[in-house]
Design an enzyme around this catalytic site. Structure first.
Site, PDB file in Angstrom:
ATOM      1  N   SER A 115      55.619  25.133 -11.333  1.00  0.00           N
ATOM      2  CA  SER A 115      56.314  24.062 -10.885  1.00  0.00           C
ATOM      3  C   SER A 115      55.928  25.409  -8.954  1.00  0.00           C
ATOM      4  CB  SER A 115      57.200  24.239 -10.885  1.00  0.00           C
ATOM      5  OG  SER A 115      58.548  25.280 -10.016  1.00  0.00           O
ATOM      6  N   VAL A 129      58.068  28.613  -8.430  1.00  0.00           N
ATOM      7  CA  VAL A 129      58.037  28.788  -8.936  1.00  0.00           C
ATOM      8  C   VAL A 129      57.078  29.994  -8.774  1.00  0.00           C
ATOM      9  CG1 VAL A 129      58.478  29.987 -11.610  1.00  0.00           C
ATOM     10  CG2 VAL A 129      59.690  28.017 -10.553  1.00  0.00           C
ATOM     11  N   CYS A 185      50.055  18.089 -15.095  1.00  0.00           N
ATOM     12  CA  CYS A 185      49.985  18.627 -13.435  1.00  0.00           C
ATOM     13  C   CYS A 185      48.845  17.856 -12.856  1.00  0.00           C
ATOM     14  CB  CYS A 185      49.380  20.088 -13.821  1.00  0.00           C
ATOM     15  SG  CYS A 185      48.743  20.251 -14.291  1.00  0.00           S
ATOM     16  N   GLU A 227      48.869  28.276 -11.443  1.00  0.00           N
ATOM     17  CA  GLU A 227      48.031  26.987 -11.397  1.00  0.00           C
ATOM     18  C   GLU A 227      49.999  26.081 -11.141  1.00  0.00           C
ATOM     19  OE1 GLU A 227      45.720  25.518 -10.968  1.00  0.00           O
ATOM     20  OE2 GLU A 227      44.453  27.291 -11.105  1.00  0.00           O
TER      21      GLU A 227
HETATM   22  N1  LIG Z   1      48.613  23.011 -12.233  1.00  0.00           N
HETATM   23  C1  LIG Z   1      48.749  22.790 -13.987  1.00  0.00           C
HETATM   24  O1  LIG Z   1      48.105  23.791 -14.235  1.00  0.00           O
HETATM   25  C2  LIG Z   1      50.604  22.528 -14.072  1.00  0.00           C
HETATM   26  C3  LIG Z   1      51.523  22.521 -13.252  1.00  0.00           C
HETATM   27  N2  LIG Z   1      52.567  22.246 -13.975  1.00  0.00           N
HETATM   28  C4  LIG Z   1      53.782  21.981 -13.155  1.00  0.00           C
HETATM   29  O2  LIG Z   1      54.757  22.992 -13.473  1.00  0.00           O
HETATM   30  C5  LIG Z   1      56.023  22.555 -13.588  1.00  0.00           C
HETATM   31  C6  LIG Z   1      56.900  22.019 -14.512  1.00  0.00           C
HETATM   32  O3  LIG Z   1      56.680  23.033 -15.846  1.00  0.00           O
HETATM   33  P1  LIG Z   1      57.956  23.557 -16.036  1.00  0.00           P
HETATM   34  O4  LIG Z   1      57.899  24.388 -17.010  1.00  0.00           O
HETATM   35  O5  LIG Z   1      59.120  22.687 -15.400  1.00  0.00           O
HETATM   36  O6  LIG Z   1      57.928  25.221 -14.810  1.00  0.00           O
HETATM   37  P2  LIG Z   1      58.962  26.001 -13.981  1.00  0.00           P
HETATM   38  O7  LIG Z   1      58.221  26.633 -12.612  1.00  0.00           O
HETATM   39  O8  LIG Z   1      60.264  25.695 -13.851  1.00  0.00           O
HETATM   40  O9  LIG Z   1      58.674  26.490 -15.146  1.00  0.00           O
HETATM   41  C7  LIG Z   1      57.139  27.471 -15.414  1.00  0.00           C
HETATM   42  C8  LIG Z   1      57.862  28.482 -16.131  1.00  0.00           C
HETATM   43  O10 LIG Z   1      58.323  29.758 -15.566  1.00  0.00           O
HETATM   44  C9  LIG Z   1      59.656  30.113 -15.314  1.00  0.00           C
HETATM   45  N3  LIG Z   1      59.858  30.480 -14.672  1.00  0.00           N
HETATM   46  C10 LIG Z   1      60.913  30.060 -14.398  1.00  0.00           C
HETATM   47  N4  LIG Z   1      61.428  30.179 -13.374  1.00  0.00           N
HETATM   48  C11 LIG Z   1      61.276  31.746 -13.535  1.00  0.00           C
HETATM   49  C12 LIG Z   1      61.199  32.595 -12.239  1.00  0.00           C
HETATM   50  N5  LIG Z   1      61.681  32.876 -11.561  1.00  0.00           N
HETATM   51  N6  LIG Z   1      60.383  34.138 -12.935  1.00  0.00           N
HETATM   52  C13 LIG Z   1      59.850  33.751 -13.708  1.00  0.00           C
HETATM   53  N7  LIG Z   1      59.695  33.328 -14.761  1.00  0.00           N
HETATM   54  C14 LIG Z   1      60.206  31.936 -14.529  1.00  0.00           C
HETATM   55  C15 LIG Z   1      60.059  28.838 -16.981  1.00  0.00           C
HETATM   56  O11 LIG Z   1      60.974  29.587 -16.914  1.00  0.00           O
HETATM   57  P3  LIG Z   1      62.176  28.463 -18.288  1.00  0.00           P
HETATM   58  O12 LIG Z   1      61.133  27.342 -18.932  1.00  0.00           O
HETATM   59  O13 LIG Z   1      62.800  29.492 -19.047  1.00  0.00           O
HETATM   60  O14 LIG Z   1      63.071  27.953 -17.517  1.00  0.00           O
HETATM   61  C16 LIG Z   1      58.818  28.511 -17.271  1.00  0.00           C
HETATM   62  O15 LIG Z   1      57.973  29.563 -18.771  1.00  0.00           O
HETATM   63  C17 LIG Z   1      55.684  20.461 -12.698  1.00  0.00           C
HETATM   64  O16 LIG Z   1      55.905  21.023 -11.349  1.00  0.00           O
HETATM   65  C18 LIG Z   1      54.477  20.885 -13.184  1.00  0.00           C
HETATM   66  O17 LIG Z   1      53.505  20.542 -11.712  1.00  0.00           O
HETATM   67  C19 LIG Z   1      52.992  22.015 -15.469  1.00  0.00           C
HETATM   68  C20 LIG Z   1      51.935  22.671 -16.095  1.00  0.00           C
HETATM   69  C21 LIG Z   1      50.821  22.343 -15.109  1.00  0.00           C
HETATM   70  O1  LIG Z   2      44.886  17.634 -17.923  1.00  0.00           O
HETATM   71  C1  LIG Z   2      44.843  18.207 -18.791  1.00  0.00           C
HETATM   72  O2  LIG Z   2      44.548  17.301 -19.686  1.00  0.00           O
HETATM   73  C2  LIG Z   2      45.627  19.794 -19.038  1.00  0.00           C
HETATM   74  C3  LIG Z   2      46.328  19.540 -17.238  1.00  0.00           C
HETATM   75  C4  LIG Z   2      47.281  20.319 -17.331  1.00  0.00           C
HETATM   76  O3  LIG Z   2      46.909  21.896 -17.350  1.00  0.00           O
HETATM   77  C5  LIG Z   2      48.291  20.231 -16.943  1.00  0.00           C
HETATM   78  O4  LIG Z   2      49.271  19.492 -16.816  1.00  0.00           O
HETATM   79  O5  LIG Z   2      49.503  21.273 -17.299  1.00  0.00           O
END
Ligand SMILES: NC(=O)C1=CN([C@@H]2O[C@H](COP(=O)(O)OP(=O)(O)OC[C@H]3O[C@@H](n4cnc5c(N)ncnc54)[C@H](OP(=O)(O)O)[C@@H]3O)[C@@H](O)[C@H]2O)C=CC1
Ligand SMILES: O=C(O)CCC(=O)C(=O)O
Length: 480
Positions: free
Chosen positions: A229, A232, A284, A250
């Site tokens: 996210s 974070v 994402c 990302e």
């Molecule tokens: N741009 C891209 O390529 C992508 C973006 N996303 C984005 O990710 C979000 C969803 O994924 P989500 O897993 O919920 O995202 P989070 O940001 O909640 O978590 C991502 C990772 O960071 C860890 N984390 C959380 N807080 C901290 C911290 N303070 N310090 C270090 N590590 C931390 C989490 O651990 P834990 O799980 O243990 O909380 C997890 O391993 C959406 O906003 C989405 O858009 C997702 C995939 C791809």
């Molecule tokens: O669109 C995809 O297949 C990859 C997207 C991605 O990185 C994500 O959603 O976490």
């Protein structure tokens, strides 16, 4: 009946029990089913993982690219051999459909194979010198110890596209996967170990976010690659900048599809539905906003609402299912609250999904919402679920304006038969990934991936772009 798998930490080549609290990974389709169980890593184990990565770094960096690539090739073979089993586990742990789960494991294997091929690609640059008889060379060296922090939604593909380039370029890794999907992390680590990765080169710490944060703050970690996210990601980037570590993040997206009046509407409806609802909208790159030109809006909405009504929502292990549950109870309340709020603010729900939702599990209805204006939160903020908001536009220019008027810039899709309009979209939309006549999601391993503005920080991932983050360059002035 699937058995519960035991979770372990991989530190310095040993599989160890965690020293922290017990962790249970549960099935979002049947929340009382435990998929895997173990104990979280404690802070001392994170430190031990960094020490192990530091100790392993010199000899791994000195290992030829081809030998490093062979490890990745063999690990890819393990993933291909186990794709059905790991894919099923992925579906049970994360909730995406079985086809998507198995497909994601195969995708991770393809990423490893692509990165293995780095050994056969050009390794640097050679420039002319303004001085007679001299040349200038640019060579690349590993960064050192890389911290990898990954999200829940692609439990094996995203880790693969961070870890494989880190490794092939000669770095060692300390990896903290998302708390919701530790089993698939363990599977990728097992594949790499079976592929012959030396002890300490990859260290897996299954930790909560507080303990995992030690990786970000650890002086022994030279670079951190994060996906997750925006909040974070920005806090991790700030912490890395403060201590001079490199960072790549990302983050979120609010990706638009633009359907112009001349588009093939059947194709547009099919692709928009895939982009919005595959993986239950938890990509994402998912399509969460749609702008359609007035002239075809009613026709497109009719096709989309028929598609939503036909969508089969249910147990993701069932072959007929097209959309499974959201990943967690928290994700479901965020999504359902967001939809309720949008409707209270004047959004019109178009079409009603025909499928009865299962009683058990974190299921949410696919939502197609026509909005009265772009001021609603659902138009601006990421919900990360199966919600597609729609606005009408009076012209192509207005459509591009509405699509671009958002802080995020990850991906977009444009549907048109007019090459000029497609090229106008390239100029109008400041996004990292643009799909023409295709859904907004999807990323091939051999081309750059990442966003602009609030979606990303630092160099792009994947393809040859990944070298920028996972190496440092030295410019060598050669005088014989
Ligand atoms: N741009 C891209 O390529 C992508 C973006 N996303 C984005 O990710 C979000 C969803 O994924 P989500 O897993 O919920 O995202 P989070 O940001 O909640 O978590 C991502 C990772 O960071 C860890 N984390 C959380 N807080 C901290 C911290 N303070 N310090 C270090 N590590 C931390 C989490 O651990 P834990 O799980 O243990 O909380 C997890 O391993 C959406 O906003 C989405 O858009 C997702 C995939 C791809
Ligand atoms: O669109 C995809 O297949 C990859 C997207 C991605 O990185 C994500 O959603 O976490």
């Amino acid at each position: 009946m699937d058995t519960e798998v035991t979770l372990r930490q991989l530190i310095g080549g040993d599989w160890l029990d965690g020293e922290g609290e017990q962790v249970r990974s549960t099935d979002p389709t049947h929340p009382d089913h435990v998929v895997a169980v173990g104990c979280l890593a404690g802070p001392d184990q994170v430190d031990a993982a960094v020490r192990a990565a530091t100790a392993a770094a010199p000899s791994w960096a000195a290992t030829p690219y081809h030998a490093r690539g062979e490890v990745l090739q063999r690990a890819a073979g393990v993933l291909e051999r186990e794709a059905e089993r790991y894919g099923r586990e992925l579906t049970r742990e994360e909730g995406k459909t079985l086809a998507e789960g198995v497909g994601e494991v195969r995708r991770a294997a393809a990423v490893l194979r692509y990165c293995a091929g780095e050994a056969d690609r050009e390794a640097g640059q050679l420039f002319h010198s303004p001085r007679a008889g001299q040349r200038i060379l640019v060579v690349h060296r590993p960064v050192g110890v890389v911290g990898v922090i990954t999200p829940f939604n692609f439990p094996i593909a995203i880790p693969a596209w961070k870890i494989a380039p880190a490794l092939v370029h000669g770095n060692t890794v300390v990896w903290k996967p998302a708390g919701l999907v530790p089993l698939l992390a363990q599977r990728l680590a097992e594949a790499l170990v079976e592929g012959g990765l030396p002890a300490g080169v990859l260290n897996l710490v299954i930790a909560d976010s507080r303990t995992g944060r030690r990786i970000v703050d650890h002086p022994g970690v030279h670079a951190v690659t994060f996906t997750g996210s925006t909040g974070v990601g920005r806090s991790i980037a700030a912490a890395c900048a403060a201590r001079g570590a490199a960072v790549q993040a990302e983050m979120g997206g609010k990706n638009p599809a633009v359907v112009l009046a001349d588009a093939d509407l059947e194709l547009a409806a099919e692709q928009v539905l895939l982009g919005a609802f595959r993986s239950c909208g938890q990509k994402c790159t998912a399509t969460s906003r749609l702008v359609v030109e007035d002239a075809v809006a009613d026709d497109l909405l009719a096709l989309l609402s028929a598609g939503v009504e036909r969508l089969v929502v249910g147990d993701p292990l069932d072959q007929a299912t097209q959309m499974g549950p959201l990943v967690s109870a928290g994700a479901r309340s965020t999504v359902d609250d967001g939809v309720r709020k949008a409707v209270a603010q004047g959004a019109r729900a178009v079409g009603s999904p025909g499928t009865q939702l299962p009683d058990d599990g974190w299921f949410s209805r696919p939502a197609l919402l026509e909005l009265p204006s772009p001021s609603l939160e659902v138009w601006r903020e990421e919900l990360f679920g199966p919600v597609l908001s729609v606005l009408r536009a009076g012209s192509a220019a207005e459509a591009f304006h509405l699509a671009g008027d958002n802080e995020f810039g990850l991906s977009a899709a444009v549907f048109t038969r007019d090459l000029g309009a497609a090229l106008a979209a390239v100029d109008a939309l400041d996004v990292g990934v643009l799909h023409v006549n295709d859904e907004s999601a999807g990323a091939d391993p051999h081309v750059p991936f990442g966003g602009s503005r609030a979606s990303s920080l630092g160099p792009k991932e994947q393809g040859t772009a990944s070298r920028e983050f996972f190496t440092r360059s030295t410019t060598v002035y050669l005088r014989g």
